[in-house]
Design a protein around this motif. Structure first.
Motif, PDB file in Angstrom:
ATOM      1  N   UNK A 168     -13.048   7.502  -4.674  1.00 37.15           N
ATOM      2  CA  UNK A 168     -12.353   6.789  -5.747  1.00 37.15           C
ATOM      3  C   UNK A 168     -11.391   7.706  -6.492  1.00 37.15           C
ATOM      4  N   UNK A 169     -11.791   8.955  -6.678  1.00 36.23           N
ATOM      5  CA  UNK A 169     -10.895   9.925  -7.329  1.00 36.23           C
ATOM      6  C   UNK A 169      -9.640  10.147  -6.493  1.00 36.23           C
ATOM      7  N   UNK A 170      -9.820  10.238  -5.174  1.00 40.43           N
ATOM      8  CA  UNK A 170      -8.674  10.431  -4.288  1.00 40.43           C
ATOM      9  C   UNK A 170      -7.731   9.227  -4.315  1.00 40.43           C
ATOM     10  N   UNK A 171      -8.304   8.042  -4.270  1.00 37.34           N
ATOM     11  CA  UNK A 171      -7.472   6.835  -4.323  1.00 37.34           C
ATOM     12  C   UNK A 171      -6.725   6.772  -5.645  1.00 37.34           C
ATOM     13  N   UNK A 172      -7.425   7.045  -6.737  1.00 34.83           N
ATOM     14  CA  UNK A 172      -6.798   7.014  -8.060  1.00 34.83           C
ATOM     15  C   UNK A 172      -5.615   7.977  -8.135  1.00 34.83           C
ATOM     16  N   UNK A 173      -5.796   9.178  -7.575  1.00 39.70           N
ATOM     17  CA  UNK A 173      -4.736  10.181  -7.590  1.00 39.70           C
ATOM     18  C   UNK A 173      -3.511   9.693  -6.831  1.00 39.70           C
ATOM     19  N   UNK A 174      -3.703   9.122  -5.652  1.00 39.32           N
ATOM     20  CA  UNK A 174      -2.568   8.738  -4.818  1.00 39.32           C
ATOM     21  C   UNK A 174      -1.922   7.435  -5.271  1.00 39.32           C
ATOM     22  N   UNK A 175      -2.703   6.516  -5.835  1.00 38.77           N
ATOM     23  CA  UNK A 175      -2.101   5.333  -6.442  1.00 38.77           C
ATOM     24  C   UNK A 175      -1.222   5.761  -7.612  1.00 38.77           C
ATOM     25  N   UNK A 176      -1.702   6.755  -8.368  1.00 43.41           N
ATOM     26  CA  UNK A 176      -0.915   7.271  -9.485  1.00 43.41           C
ATOM     27  C   UNK A 176       0.369   7.928  -9.049  1.00 43.41           C
ATOM     28  N   UNK A 177       0.391   8.478  -7.833  1.00 39.08           N
ATOM     29  CA  UNK A 177       1.609   9.094  -7.309  1.00 39.08           C
ATOM     30  C   UNK A 177       2.604   8.058  -6.767  1.00 39.08           C
ATOM     31  N   UNK A 178       2.173   6.806  -6.713  1.00 40.53           N
ATOM     32  CA  UNK A 178       3.090   5.747  -6.318  1.00 40.53           C
ATOM     33  C   UNK A 178       3.080   5.386  -4.847  1.00 40.53           C
ATOM     34  N   UNK A 179       2.106   5.870  -4.079  1.00 44.38           N
ATOM     35  CA  UNK A 179       2.072   5.503  -2.662  1.00 44.38           C
ATOM     36  C   UNK A 179       1.907   3.998  -2.514  1.00 44.38           C
ATOM     37  N   UNK A 180       2.634   3.418  -1.533  1.00 46.64           N
ATOM     38  CA  UNK A 180       2.758   1.967  -1.414  1.00 46.64           C
ATOM     39  C   UNK A 180       1.584   1.314  -0.697  1.00 46.64           C
ATOM     40  N   UNK A 181       0.701   2.100  -0.133  1.00 48.31           N
ATOM     41  CA  UNK A 181      -0.452   1.570   0.587  1.00 48.31           C
ATOM     42  C   UNK A 181      -1.489   2.678   0.752  1.00 48.31           C
ATOM     43  N   UNK A 182      -2.762   2.315   0.682  1.00 45.94           N
ATOM     44  CA  UNK A 182      -3.843   3.269   0.895  1.00 45.94           C
ATOM     45  C   UNK A 182      -4.583   2.892   2.175  1.00 45.94           C
ATOM     46  N   UNK A 183      -4.745   3.869   3.064  1.00 45.96           N
ATOM     47  CA  UNK A 183      -5.548   3.658   4.269  1.00 45.96           C
ATOM     48  C   UNK A 183      -6.822   4.477   4.161  1.00 45.96           C
ATOM     49  N   UNK A 184      -7.961   3.831   4.442  1.00 51.97           N
ATOM     50  CA  UNK A 184      -9.262   4.485   4.369  1.00 51.97           C
ATOM     51  C   UNK A 184      -9.834   4.642   5.771  1.00 51.97           C
ATOM     52  N   UNK A 185     -10.240   5.850   6.119  1.00 49.14           N
ATOM     53  CA  UNK A 185     -10.966   6.058   7.361  1.00 49.14           C
ATOM     54  C   UNK A 185     -12.389   5.519   7.191  1.00 49.14           C
ATOM     55  N   UNK A 186     -12.866   4.810   8.210  1.00 49.72           N
ATOM     56  CA  UNK A 186     -14.227   4.293   8.177  1.00 49.72           C
ATOM     57  C   UNK A 186     -14.968   4.684   9.444  1.00 49.72           C
ATOM     58  N   UNK A 187     -16.294   4.584   9.391  1.00 54.60           N
ATOM     59  CA  UNK A 187     -17.167   4.871  10.519  1.00 54.60           C
ATOM     60  C   UNK A 187     -18.494   4.183  10.235  1.00 54.60           C
ATOM     61  N   UNK A 188     -19.306   3.941  11.264  1.00 57.07           N
ATOM     62  CA  UNK A 188     -20.620   3.344  11.011  1.00 57.07           C
ATOM     63  C   UNK A 188     -21.389   4.137   9.947  1.00 57.07           C
ATOM     64  N   UNK A 189     -21.822   3.444   8.914  1.00 57.38           N
ATOM     65  CA  UNK A 189     -22.497   4.089   7.797  1.00 57.38           C
ATOM     66  C   UNK A 189     -21.574   4.429   6.644  1.00 57.38           C
ATOM     67  N   UNK A 190     -20.274   4.402   6.888  1.00 51.17           N
ATOM     68  CA  UNK A 190     -19.271   4.640   5.834  1.00 51.17           C
ATOM     69  C   UNK A 190     -18.180   3.578   6.000  1.00 51.17           C
ATOM     70  N   UNK A 191     -18.487   2.389   5.546  1.00 56.10           N
ATOM     71  CA  UNK A 191     -17.538   1.296   5.753  1.00 56.10           C
ATOM     72  C   UNK A 191     -17.577   0.277   4.622  1.00 56.10           C
TER      73      UNK A 191
END
Length: 392
Positions: A168-191
């Motif tokens: 969440x801290x990472x997303x908050x930082x990059x949304x604040x920088x103005x990036x137009x889309x956030x992509x999250x890596x996922x895997x079984x157990x982290x989704x």
């Protein structure tokens, strides 16, 4: 859906003129290691540095073109590795190119067609040839490819973190920088849990997920996909194995969220098959995975004719590969933000004199001839692991 057959590009202001032929007389391969600012984890592994191969071509007139082989070091994303690419470039691709006369990079497909696979290695030389070609015609690479955009909208790809709070801290930082889309890596157990947490905190942020083929088409894994389907995602990228197009087609019929294919798309032909099966509604175009700009542009044209949106993916390229991605992303079919975030997000130092940067989610496209960037030779020497030359 009726999908037209792949063919030669329809976006061809760069068709060769016979005004000048090109002959490469020297090829230098440079193994370069750059440390990452922050370790990055996907469904398969974690990395804290990148080893890529820079390629410099010199023609008989003294003009030079640069390319980058951004293959991972290990065979987790695909079958190629840094070592296999080094050997393929040194022993096969480079000797075939030396002394060959050509007017347009597309002509070199006939030269390299005897070599099967090795797309990351091929991409480095194909990009360098496009750079050289554009410079010889005093055109920007974007213009030579048929693009016209002066800026490109970009998103950011975030790896698997140690905890949801860190994510969440990472997303908050990059949304604040103005990036137009956030992509999250996922895997079984982290989704489901981390994605739900991000969506709850950032309800209006364009969000997508990338599995890097970590799931199977089992009942449990399909249940995960259905849970993600309710989170207003732009897309679910490559949930299943690269060669399991039928499973992707079945999943797409079950979901409202578009399925995006990455690892599955290795040519215009595989894209044609995937679209014909209904296995995806979005395609991720990567220069490295497709063997270079020539085939990447061909996939773009196929998808554009088919009404399929595309976006430009990345492999954590250094500045050379990042500049090539930017040029490609100026083509009109790239309607979604790409993974071409600023070099400063990943590296403390890049191999460019002026690293590529993003401002409020946009990156300016170089307009100078060729790639339009200046290589920092001192930075290359500082981070050099090995160098060899192949000459006529």
């Amino acid at each position: 859906m009726s999908t037209p057959s792949p063919g030669r590009t329809s976006c061809d202001p760069s068709l060769p003129s016979k005004a000048s032929d090109i002959t490469v007389v020297r090829i230098e391969l440079m193994a370069v290691r750059l440390p990452l600012r922050r370790s990055f984890a996907t469904s398969s592994h974690r990395k804290d540095h990148l080893d890529h191969i820079l390629v410099r071509l010199t023609d008989r007139e003294g003009a030079q073109g640069w390319g980058e082989c951004a293959s991972p070091s290990h065979p987790y994303y695909g079958p190629e590795t840094f070592s296999s690419c080094w050997n393929a470039l040194k022993d096969y691709f480079a000797p075939l190119l030396i002394g060959e006369r050509w007017d347009h990079p597309e002509e070199l497909e006939a030269v390299w067609m005897r070599i099967r696979g090795n797309l990351f290695a091929r991409a480095a030389l194909d990009t360098a040839c496009w750079d050289l070609y554009a410079q010889r015609r005093n055109r920007s690479l974007a213009s030579a490819l048929g693009g016209s955009a002066e800026q490109v909208e970009v998103g950011v790809s975030l790896g698997i973190e140690e905890s949801i709070s860190e994510l969440l801290d990472q997303v908050d930082d990059h949304v604040g920088q103005g990036y137009r889309r956030i992509k999250l890596k996922i895997a079984p157990g982290w989704d489901v849990a981390p994605v739900a947490a991000v969506r709850e905190r950032f309800p209006d942020t364009p969000l997508q997920v990338d599995a890097n083929a970590a799931y199977s088409s089992t009942v449990d894994h399909r249940r995960v996909m259905r849970a993600l389907d309710g989170m207003a995602l732009q897309m679910i990228e490559q949930p299943f194995a690269a060669d399991d197009l039928l499973a992707h087609a079945e999943l797409q019929r079950e979901l409202r969220t578009p399925v995006c294919l990455d690892e599955s798309i290795t040519s215009a032909s595989t894209a044609h098959t995937a679209l014909g099966l209904g296995a995806a509604k979005i395609i991720n175009i990567k220069v490295s995975r497709l063997g270079g700009l020539t085939e990447a542009r061909r996939v773009h044209d196929l998808c554009t004719r088919s009404g399929i949106p595309v976006w430009c993916g990345g492999m954590h390229e250094f500045g050379v590969g990042r500049a090539a991605n930017l040029a490609l992303a100026t083509l009109p079919g790239f309607t979604l933000p790409g993974d071409i975030s600023g070099s400063d997000r990943y590296f403390t130092a890049d191999v460019l004199a002026s690293p590529i940067t993003a401002t409020r989610g946009r990156v300016s496209v170089p307009s100078a001839p060729g790639l339009g960037v200046t290589i920092d030779r001192d930075a290359v020497r500082t981070h050099l692991l090995e160098k060899i030359s192949v000459a006529q």
